[in-house]
Every structure is written in C-alpha cells, then in structure tokens.
Design a protein around this motif. Structure first.
Motif, short mmCIF file in Angstrom:
data_model
loop_
_atom_site.label_atom_id
_atom_site.label_comp_id
_atom_site.label_asym_id
_atom_site.label_seq_id
_atom_site.Cartn_x
_atom_site.Cartn_y
_atom_site.Cartn_z
N PRO A 100 0.82 -1.21 0.00
CA PRO A 100 0.00 0.00 0.00
C PRO A 100 0.85 1.25 0.00
CG PRO A 100 -0.03 -1.06 2.16
CD PRO A 100 0.65 -2.00 1.23
N ALA A 101 0.34 2.28 -0.66
CA ALA A 101 1.06 3.55 -0.74
C ALA A 101 0.82 4.37 0.52
CB ALA A 101 0.61 4.34 -1.97
N GLU A 102 1.79 5.19 0.84
CA GLU A 102 1.67 6.12 1.97
C GLU A 102 1.59 7.55 1.42
OE1 GLU A 102 1.39 5.32 5.09
OE2 GLU A 102 1.80 3.16 4.94
N PRO A 103 0.96 8.46 2.14
CA PRO A 103 0.22 8.26 3.39
C PRO A 103 -1.21 7.80 3.10
CG PRO A 103 0.22 10.57 2.85
CD PRO A 103 1.03 9.90 1.76
N PRO A 104 -1.84 7.08 4.01
CA PRO A 104 -3.23 6.68 3.81
C PRO A 104 -4.18 7.84 4.06
CG PRO A 104 -2.46 5.96 5.96
CD PRO A 104 -1.28 6.58 5.27
N ILE A 105 -5.38 7.70 3.52
CA ILE A 105 -6.47 8.64 3.79
C ILE A 105 -7.57 7.88 4.50
CG2 ILE A 105 -8.23 10.14 2.76
CD1 ILE A 105 -6.31 10.59 0.42
N ARG A 106 -8.04 8.41 5.61
CA ARG A 106 -9.11 7.74 6.36
C ARG A 106 -10.40 8.54 6.23
NH1 ARG A 106 -4.33 6.81 8.96
NH2 ARG A 106 -3.88 4.59 9.31
N SER A 115 -15.02 8.27 6.32
CA SER A 115 -16.28 7.56 6.52
C SER A 115 -17.32 8.00 5.51
CB SER A 115 -16.81 7.81 7.94
OG SER A 115 -15.92 7.35 8.92
N GLU A 116 -16.95 8.88 4.59
CA GLU A 116 -17.90 9.50 3.69
C GLU A 116 -17.94 8.78 2.33
OE1 GLU A 116 -19.83 11.71 4.94
OE2 GLU A 116 -18.70 11.78 6.82
N VAL A 117 -19.14 8.38 1.92
CA VAL A 117 -19.30 7.69 0.64
C VAL A 117 -18.85 8.58 -0.52
CG1 VAL A 117 -21.01 6.81 -1.01
CG2 VAL A 117 -21.09 6.10 1.39
N ALA A 118 -19.20 9.87 -0.47
CA ALA A 118 -18.82 10.77 -1.57
C ALA A 118 -17.31 10.87 -1.70
CB ALA A 118 -19.43 12.16 -1.34
N GLU A 119 -16.60 10.93 -0.57
CA GLU A 119 -15.14 11.01 -0.63
C GLU A 119 -14.55 9.70 -1.13
OE1 GLU A 119 -11.28 12.45 2.01
OE2 GLU A 119 -13.19 12.07 3.02
N MET A 120 -15.11 8.57 -0.68
CA MET A 120 -14.63 7.28 -1.17
C MET A 120 -14.85 7.15 -2.67
SD MET A 120 -15.76 4.60 1.83
CE MET A 120 -14.69 3.29 1.24
N ARG A 121 -15.99 7.62 -3.14
CA ARG A 121 -16.28 7.54 -4.57
C ARG A 121 -15.23 8.32 -5.37
NH1 ARG A 121 -20.76 6.19 -7.32
NH2 ARG A 121 -22.02 6.11 -5.41
N ALA A 122 -14.89 9.52 -4.90
CA ALA A 122 -13.88 10.33 -5.58
C ALA A 122 -12.51 9.67 -5.52
CB ALA A 122 -13.84 11.72 -4.96
N LEU A 123 -12.19 9.04 -4.40
CA LEU A 123 -10.89 8.37 -4.26
C LEU A 123 -10.81 7.13 -5.13
CD1 LEU A 123 -10.39 8.81 -0.42
CD2 LEU A 123 -8.96 9.81 -2.21
N PHE A 124 -11.88 6.33 -5.19
CA PHE A 124 -11.90 5.18 -6.10
C PHE A 124 -11.65 5.63 -7.53
CE2 PHE A 124 -14.94 2.74 -3.09
CZ PHE A 124 -13.90 2.02 -2.54
N ALA A 125 -12.26 6.74 -7.93
CA ALA A 125 -12.10 7.24 -9.29
C ALA A 125 -10.66 7.64 -9.58
CB ALA A 125 -13.03 8.42 -9.53
N ARG A 126 -9.90 7.99 -8.56
CA ARG A 126 -8.50 8.39 -8.72
C ARG A 126 -7.54 7.21 -8.63
NH1 ARG A 126 -7.73 12.69 -4.16
NH2 ARG A 126 -5.54 12.35 -4.75
N VAL A 169 -7.69 2.50 -3.25
CA VAL A 169 -8.44 1.32 -2.81
C VAL A 169 -8.53 1.34 -1.29
CG1 VAL A 169 -7.76 -0.09 -4.79
CG2 VAL A 169 -6.36 -0.13 -2.70
N CYS A 170 -9.46 0.58 -0.77
CA CYS A 170 -9.60 0.45 0.69
C CYS A 170 -8.98 -0.87 1.12
CB CYS A 170 -11.07 0.48 1.09
SG CYS A 170 -11.34 0.11 2.84
N ARG A 171 -8.11 -0.79 2.13
CA ARG A 171 -7.42 -1.98 2.63
C ARG A 171 -7.78 -2.35 4.06
NH1 ARG A 171 -3.46 -4.40 -0.26
NH2 ARG A 171 -2.73 -3.37 -2.16
N SER A 172 -8.44 -1.46 4.79
CA SER A 172 -8.80 -1.81 6.17
C SER A 172 -9.97 -0.97 6.63
CB SER A 172 -7.61 -1.64 7.12
OG SER A 172 -7.24 -0.29 7.23
N MET A 195 -7.94 4.34 2.98
CA MET A 195 -7.77 4.35 1.53
C MET A 195 -6.30 4.60 1.21
SD MET A 195 -11.04 4.08 0.62
CE MET A 195 -11.07 4.58 -1.11
N THR A 196 -5.76 3.83 0.26
CA THR A 196 -4.35 3.98 -0.13
C THR A 196 -4.25 4.12 -1.64
OG1 THR A 196 -4.06 1.58 -0.16
CG2 THR A 196 -3.47 2.72 1.87
#
Length: 211
Positions: free
Chosen positions: A162-168, A170-181, A184-187, A203-204
């Motif tokens: 996994p790449a550093e630094p991680p992003i933590r 709880s928001e679906v909208a933020e996860m959606r934007a991160l997936f598009a970039r 991935v979620c590892r934990s 997210m890493t």
C-alpha cells in the motif's frame, strides 16, 4: 448442488435484502457445473455448512468508479464471485476466510490471477473478512435491488504494497472520488466517539494514476 440450494433456501429470507442476490436452481446448476469455476465448500461430518460460489469469465466493462479499471482490460479472465454463505451456527470459525483463500489457490492453479465480486456497504462482517484476507474494496456498484454495494477484488494486484500516506474517511462521496482516482480500501476501523459507532475506511493510493 442440492446441499448448496438447501443452505441458500434456509438462510435467504432471514438475511437483509441485498445480502444475497436471488438464485434459482438453474443458476446454481450453471455455476457449480462450470468446468472453469472455483466454488468452495466447508464441510463437517460430510455435511455442507458453508459455500462460496465462483465462476470464471471475461472481465466486463467496469462500473464507475472502479480503481483498477486501468489494470484489468475488458475481456481479461477473472473469477466472478457469486456469494458466500455459512450456516449461523458455524460462524466464528474463520470458515469464510479459509474458503476465500482456498478459492484463490484454485484460481491460481487454473492460471486465473484475479477475482471480483460485490457486497453491501453495510455487510461489515463480509467486508472485514475480505480485507483480512488481503482483498481490497475498489469501487461502487448498484445491485438488482438498487442498493449500493462495494466492488471487491482479490488477486495478484492486491499483493502490491500500500502507498503512503493513507487517507481515512467515513464518507461515501469522498470514497467515490478516491476510487475514481485509483485509491483502494485496505482496512476498516470503528469510530466509537459517537453514540452510534461509524466505520472508518483506510484508503491507499498505490493504483493512483493507473486509470
């Protein structure tokens, strides 16, 4: 097939809508008779007490967002996961994790390096099991009930560090934007500072820029 159908029928109506997609006997026959499949069962004293269903087929066009879109070309052979189910009295013995790991070994023996599936975003027991087995959450997809699911991936792509630094988040909208970039979620952890605990996803960005 009869044992799988019986387990499915016994548990389907007791589970939240969307936890399992509706299957017919023809569906089970097609999946279990596939010569390229890698379905797994857990047994005790000859009795089937859990299963994970997996066929192999060409990777379709990915739903958006999908973090691995640039690394899995359309048509690539992938394991297509169709659900995992365990009788309630046999949960708590890591059967799900053991079947997931066995499934990966069976796919690798067939030369298949990737497996994909979906799970409800609030199916936390399954999410945690997959993440602990080294899988990643890599996108969102809606199921036939119109419910939001995570897309999950298991395989050699997830073996990279996994790449550093991680992003933590709880928001679906933020996860959606991160997936598009390409994140991935590892934990998953829990924020228990509130009256109602909420999941916090790590997210890493090791796949960022690959889409």
């Amino acid at each position: 097939m009869d044992a799988v159908s019986a387990l499915y029928a016994a548990e389907f109506d007791s589970l939240p809508v969307g936890t399992l997609n509706r299957r017919t006997s023809d569906d089970f026959a097609r999946i279990l008779s596939s010569p390229g499949g890698a379905s797994m069962g857990a047994f005790t004293d000859g009795r089937l007490v859990g299963y994970t269903l997996c066929d192999v087929g060409p990777f379709p066009a990915a739903a958006e967002p999908f973090a691995l879109a640039g690394l899995l070309p359309q048509g690539e052979p992938v394991g297509q996961v169709f659900g995992t189910l365990i009788y309630p009295e046999f949960k708590g013995h890591a059967l799900g994790a053991r079947m997931i790991r066995a499934r990966r070994g069976a796919l690798l023996a067939k030369g298949i390096h990737h497996a994909m599936g979906t799970m409800l975003t609030d199916n936390f027991s399954s999410i945690i099991t997959y993440l602990r087995c080294g899988s990643v959450l890599c996108g969102f997809e809606y199921d036939p009930y119109g419910l939001l699911n995570f897309a999950h991936y298991s395989g050699t792509l997830a073996d990279r560090a996994p790449a550093e630094p991680p992003i933590r988040t709880s928001e679906v909208a933020e996860m959606r934007a991160l997936f598009a970039r390409g994140y991935v979620c590892r934990s998953l952890a829990w924020d228990r500072t509130r009256s109602t605990p909420r999941p916090v996803y790590t997210m890493t960005g090791e796949f960022a820029g690959s889409t």
